[in-house]
Design a protein around this motif. Sequence first.
Motif, mmCIF file in Angstrom:
data_model
loop_
_atom_site.group_PDB
_atom_site.id
_atom_site.type_symbol
_atom_site.label_atom_id
_atom_site.label_comp_id
_atom_site.label_asym_id
_atom_site.label_seq_id
_atom_site.Cartn_x
_atom_site.Cartn_y
_atom_site.Cartn_z
ATOM 1 N N ASN A 40 0.857 -1.060 -0.095
ATOM 2 C CA ASN A 40 -0.099 0.131 -0.005
ATOM 3 C C ASN A 40 0.985 1.312 -0.051
ATOM 4 O OD1 ASN A 40 -2.509 -1.370 0.039
ATOM 5 N ND2 ASN A 40 -2.753 -1.406 2.118
ATOM 6 N N GLN A 41 2.082 1.122 0.431
ATOM 7 C CA GLN A 41 2.964 2.305 0.503
ATOM 8 C C GLN A 41 3.007 2.795 -1.305
ATOM 9 O OE1 GLN A 41 4.393 4.136 2.620
ATOM 10 N NE2 GLN A 41 3.117 3.070 4.155
ATOM 11 N N ASP A 42 2.659 2.303 -2.165
ATOM 12 C CA ASP A 42 2.705 2.425 -3.618
ATOM 13 C C ASP A 42 1.524 3.804 -3.640
ATOM 14 O OD1 ASP A 42 4.295 0.713 -4.392
ATOM 15 O OD2 ASP A 42 3.036 -0.737 -5.421
ATOM 16 N N ILE A 43 0.714 3.649 -2.667
ATOM 17 C CA ILE A 43 -0.495 4.807 -2.812
ATOM 18 C C ILE A 43 0.145 6.056 -2.441
ATOM 19 C CG2 ILE A 43 -2.702 5.438 -2.249
ATOM 20 C CD1 ILE A 43 -2.647 2.760 -3.704
ATOM 21 N N ARG A 48 2.299 11.463 -4.060
ATOM 22 C CA ARG A 48 3.401 12.549 -4.004
ATOM 23 C C ARG A 48 3.870 12.700 -5.504
ATOM 24 N NH1 ARG A 48 6.168 9.569 -1.104
ATOM 25 N NH2 ARG A 48 5.552 10.254 0.719
ATOM 26 N N ASP A 49 4.008 11.828 -6.370
ATOM 27 C CA ASP A 49 4.325 11.987 -7.873
ATOM 28 C C ASP A 49 3.077 12.963 -8.356
ATOM 29 O OD1 ASP A 49 6.310 10.391 -7.714
ATOM 30 O OD2 ASP A 49 5.468 8.550 -8.413
ATOM 31 N N ALA A 152 -4.394 15.169 -2.561
ATOM 32 C CA ALA A 152 -3.472 14.389 -2.067
ATOM 33 C C ALA A 152 -4.759 13.625 -1.054
ATOM 34 C CB ALA A 152 -2.450 14.799 -1.106
ATOM 35 N N GLN A 153 -5.641 14.345 -0.545
ATOM 36 C CA GLN A 153 -6.795 13.935 0.361
ATOM 37 C C GLN A 153 -7.827 12.946 -0.555
ATOM 38 O OE1 GLN A 153 -7.579 12.877 3.098
ATOM 39 N NE2 GLN A 153 -9.030 14.466 4.315
ATOM 40 N N LEU A 177 2.578 13.610 3.578
ATOM 41 C CA LEU A 177 2.416 14.448 2.194
ATOM 42 C C LEU A 177 2.434 16.056 2.834
ATOM 43 C CD1 LEU A 177 0.029 12.279 0.204
ATOM 44 C CD2 LEU A 177 2.548 12.772 -0.239
ATOM 45 N N HIS A 178 2.668 16.171 3.928
ATOM 46 C CA HIS A 178 2.451 17.786 4.204
ATOM 47 C C HIS A 178 3.605 18.570 3.581
ATOM 48 C CE1 HIS A 178 -0.585 17.512 7.843
ATOM 49 N NE2 HIS A 178 -0.911 17.185 6.895
#
Length: 222
Positions: A40-43, A48-49, A152-153, A177-178
């Motif tokens: 899930n870290q791919d999300i 971010r991309d 992002a949200q 992501l802040h």
Amino acid sequence: MSSAELVALMLADGRLPTGGHTQSAGLEPAVRAGLGANGNQDIAAYARDRLRTVTRVDAAVATVARAVALANQSLSPVEAAWAARTPSQALRAASRRQGRAYLRLAARVWPAVLDHLTADTETARPVVVGAIGAVTGLSAEQVARLVGYDDAQTVVAASLKLLPVDPAEAAGWLAALHAPIEDLTSAAAGFTSPDEIPAYGAPLVDAFAQAHATERMRLFHA
């Protein structure tokens, strides 16, 4: 008089009736293509991309729209600049449909927006957000930050419906992501002319969106 900070919070609220629940920021087609298969870290990496590419373009468009509206100039060149930097027809259609929902809301809550945009028309969402920012006293930084946070949200919220994700873990992704959101804010806040809008691209996001538009069964519009 309304507080600009409270307006920004209101616009960032996913419960606002602007159709945000219909959007996944391209996550649904990306998952269909295999995103998340390795964890899930791919999300978080996907979100971010986006902040470095397509969302940075939208943030710049919104800040330019704000500046142009404050100068009482036509927003048509801003819309044209956005369209030229959004090659996917599916993404243009999705943004304009959501922009129409924002414009309908603004016509009721902040009617001065109609001094800059025609009521009930399909206008790119970041252009409408910029116009709202102009009439409600939002700063360029607040407008850019709003665009970055919302994107992002949207990714994080959609992940809860598409994948077996712990909501607390998803909140952690958003917190992480802040810093990228603030980088986006700093990069986009100074733009005031359509010619200054950057043209960052994410070809896979465009390709996924085009494929998703023809899917017969989907949870999200885009």
